[in-house]
Design an enzyme around this catalytic site. Structure first.
Site, short mmCIF file in Angstrom:
data_model
loop_
_atom_site.label_atom_id
_atom_site.label_comp_id
_atom_site.label_asym_id
_atom_site.label_seq_id
_atom_site.Cartn_x
_atom_site.Cartn_y
_atom_site.Cartn_z
N HIS A 154 0.82 -1.22 0.00
CA HIS A 154 0.00 0.00 0.00
C HIS A 154 0.86 1.27 0.00
O HIS A 154 0.35 2.35 -0.29
CB HIS A 154 -0.97 0.01 1.18
CG HIS A 154 -0.35 0.18 2.52
ND1 HIS A 154 -0.10 -0.85 3.39
CD2 HIS A 154 0.08 1.30 3.17
CE1 HIS A 154 0.43 -0.40 4.49
NE2 HIS A 154 0.55 0.91 4.39
N ASP A 185 0.21 -7.68 1.34
CA ASP A 185 0.61 -6.28 1.53
C ASP A 185 2.13 -6.12 1.57
O ASP A 185 2.69 -5.45 2.43
CB ASP A 185 -0.01 -5.72 2.81
CG ASP A 185 -0.03 -4.19 2.83
OD1 ASP A 185 0.39 -3.58 1.83
OD2 ASP A 185 -0.44 -3.61 3.86
N SER A 263 4.64 2.12 8.09
CA SER A 263 4.39 1.04 7.14
C SER A 263 5.65 0.70 6.35
O SER A 263 6.30 1.57 5.78
CB SER A 263 3.28 1.42 6.17
OG SER A 263 2.03 1.28 6.75
#
Length: 602
Positions: A154, A185, A263
């Protein structure tokens, strides 16, 4: 029920987003799973459409001020404060404010963590011939050797440019995305500039941690530009919903603070080994300090898949809908002698398992591993984990041996495991949606991004139910809809149509958008007769429709009447359109083997 969503940081022109944006975000949901990535520039939403829900940057700052994250991080902050005097400044000027270089703890594993800068341009699913406004975000990544970096998918979704910057360096380097794993992911990056790798050392992966093991999360989150370190412990290890990929894979829950920008950053154990990748958090008024890390078992599967096939092929699944067998009477009626096994409620028609399994079978083992009546299997020494964990350890094309009970008889069957074929895909392959314009009627396949972008109220309950509950009955099946009608004298009377499913063209059932384009191109009849849901008819003169195309394209500044993928020759498949007697399934169609307790649709 908890409300789960894949939400990104809310971009803003000012340092903090507006109050209206904050209130909108908070009103949509009180508890969320969210990828932690920091957005840097705004993206305007088209008028008349529901704004995509995003993580509010103010919310992240306020929670940080309240002390969200592991207790170790908060304790370290208090211990690091300078000694106070009874009066005056809190800083003791006799102590050096900048430590000598030799006194700093320069761990090599921190230097392997880099900051990622990505520029995104997402497709406009309502107007599929164009894209939305460009925006940017930042995240984290780390070096894994062989000139490659690992980050979250993402973080680089719909990327047009990806740049990375090393710790303590002012120069940014261009990075290339080699592979994306939407389900897990994860994304693999490469940097060709040799200067970037000079003097660097790759991280080493560690084993799956145990409960209460210390964990350190490193990255470049919200609140500053330099590297950030937070500490906590491993709280839980189980099969976890992945918000970005709408899948369920093994995940590690920790109590260390994970904020937007973390992230893609690594999580370390006490030995300095990477035990996972930070990727999402759980936001709720009733819970605090719940962050999630992708474990090294999932990372290894992604990397091995790429190395073996030269691309990411995905995590396979069995393709069945299961029910627990906790009730003794239910087990007795199915002639199951002990408290074991799970009931097959439905088998997906496109799954290879449809040739060996059928409704009413009881699966009691998977590759020799006994399956419990609560759909769990043994995990490590004294733990149990969801049955889905076993299938996620396989690769696409692998063979699995199933022990089943059918009509009271025990038997062994074998099946090939493949990734699930979604009738309504969660992500659009190639980045740009397909479309076809016929006399102003805009046809496009129904996808989850389209549903997210459009207001669900405009889709209608029947179409929305198909998107949520229906299964693909053959390879390549799509739900083709007319999203809107571009007004022109050739389509008078139809201009108010929108979001209706196309069933047939001139009596031929439409399999997918490419098949529709083929039927239109090869039609020799005087009229084009479109049959929609609930027997709604649209009839157009074929020659007049063709002649009006150029005027419609010019009026609306559309470059082509069809997307580039529909220019390829259509290849007729041998698979016939076979509809089952059930229009809809009984449970949501997700990557979950168990239809019960599915939170992603909440």
């Amino acid at each position: 029920m908890a409300c789960v969503a894949a939400l990104f940081a809310s971009p803003a022109l000012l340092p903090f987003p507006s109050t209206a944006a904050s209130s909108t975000a908070s009103a949509s949901c009180s508890c969320r799973l969210r990828p932690a990535v920091v957005a840097r520039a705004p993206r305007q939403q088209p008028r008349g459409r529901r704004a995509l829900r995003r993580f509010d940057e103010v919310d992240g700052v306020s929670k940080k001020r309240r002390g969200i994250g592991g207790g170790a991080g908060g304790a370290a902050g208090s211990q690091a404060s300078s000694p106070r005097r009874d009066r005056g400044l809190a800083v003791d000027f006799k102590e050096p404010q900048v430590a000598e270089f030799d006194d700093l703890e320069e761990d090599k594993f921190l230097n392997a963590v880099v900051k990622v800068y990505c520029t995104h341009i997402a497709p406009d699913y309502g107007l599929p011939w164009q894209k939305q406004r460009q925006h940017s975000s930042s995240g984290s990544a780390f070096m894994i050797g062989d000139g490659k970096l690992l980050t979250n998918a993402h973080c680089v979704e719909h990327d047009t440019q990806v740049k990375v910057k090393r710790r303590g360096d002012d120069k940014k380097y261009i990075a290339k995305v080699l592979a994306r794993g939407i389900e897990c992911d994860l994304a693999l990056l490469s940097v060709e500039n040799e200067e970037f790798w000079r003097g660097t050392e790759a991280l080493s992966f560690g084993r799956l941690p145990c409960l209460q093991d210390s964990v350190t999360v490193v990255g470049y989150p919200l609140g500053g530009d330099t590297i950030s370190v937070t500490k906590g412990v491993v709280s839980r290890i189980e099969v976890t919903p992945y918000a970005h990929g709408t899948s369920d894979l093994l995940g590690i829950q920790i109590d260390a603070a994970i904020n937007p920008g973390n992230s893609g950053g690594p999580a370390f154990n006490e030995q300095g080994e990477c035990i996972g990748i930070a990727f999402q958090v759980y936001r709720s008024d009733e819970a605090e300090n719940i962050g999630y890390v992708i474990p090294t078992t999932v990372v290894s599967h992604f990397l091995n898949d790429f190395q073996k096939n030269g691309k990411y092929t995905g995590f396979p699944c069995l393709g069945v809908l299961l029910q627990k067998l906790e009730n003794p009477a239910l087990r007795e009626s199915l002639k199951v002698p002990s408290s074991e096994g799970v009931l097959v409620r439905r088998v997906e028609p496109t799954a290879p398992a449809s040739s060996v399994l059928r409704k009413g079978d009881v699966i009691v083992s998977f590759d020799g591993v006994a399956v419990g009546c609560e759909a769990t299997v043994p995990f490590r020494s004294t733990e149990r984990i969801a049955f889905r964990y076993l299938t996620s350890q396989k690769y696409a094309g692998d063979i699995a041996q199933l022990g089943i009970i059918r009509d009271g008889n025990s038997m062994k069957v074998q099946t090939i495991l493949q990734p699930r074929k979604h009738l309504v895909p969660f992500h659009v392959e190639g980045g740009q949606p397909s479309y076809l314009i016929v006399a102003g009627l805009v046809f496009t396949p129904l996808t989850e991004p389209f549903i997210e972008e459009e207001c669900e109220d405009t889709l209608g309950l029947k179409l929305l139910a198909k998107a949520r509950y229906s299964l693909a009955t053959f390879e390549g099946e799509q739900i083709v809809i007319v999203s809107q009608v571009l007004a022109h004298e050739v389509n008078i009377g139809y201009e108010h149509m929108g979001n209706q499913q196309l069933i047939k063209l001139n009596g031929t059932a439409v399999k997918n958008i490419h098949h529709l384009a083929h039927l239109v191109d090869t039609c020799k009849d005087k009229f084009l007769t479109f049959e929609f849901e609930d027997d709604f008819l649209v009839v157009l003169n074929r020659e007049e429709a063709t002649a009006a195309s150029s005027d419609i394209l010019k009026e609306h500044a559309i470059p082509s009447i069809r997307s580039s993928d529909l220019s390829e020759p259509y290849v007729e498949t041998e698979t016939e359109v076979q509809k089952t007697s059930e229009d809809f399934g009984e449970s949501p169609v997700t990557n979950f083997e168990m239809g019960i307790d599915c939170l992603l649709w909440a």
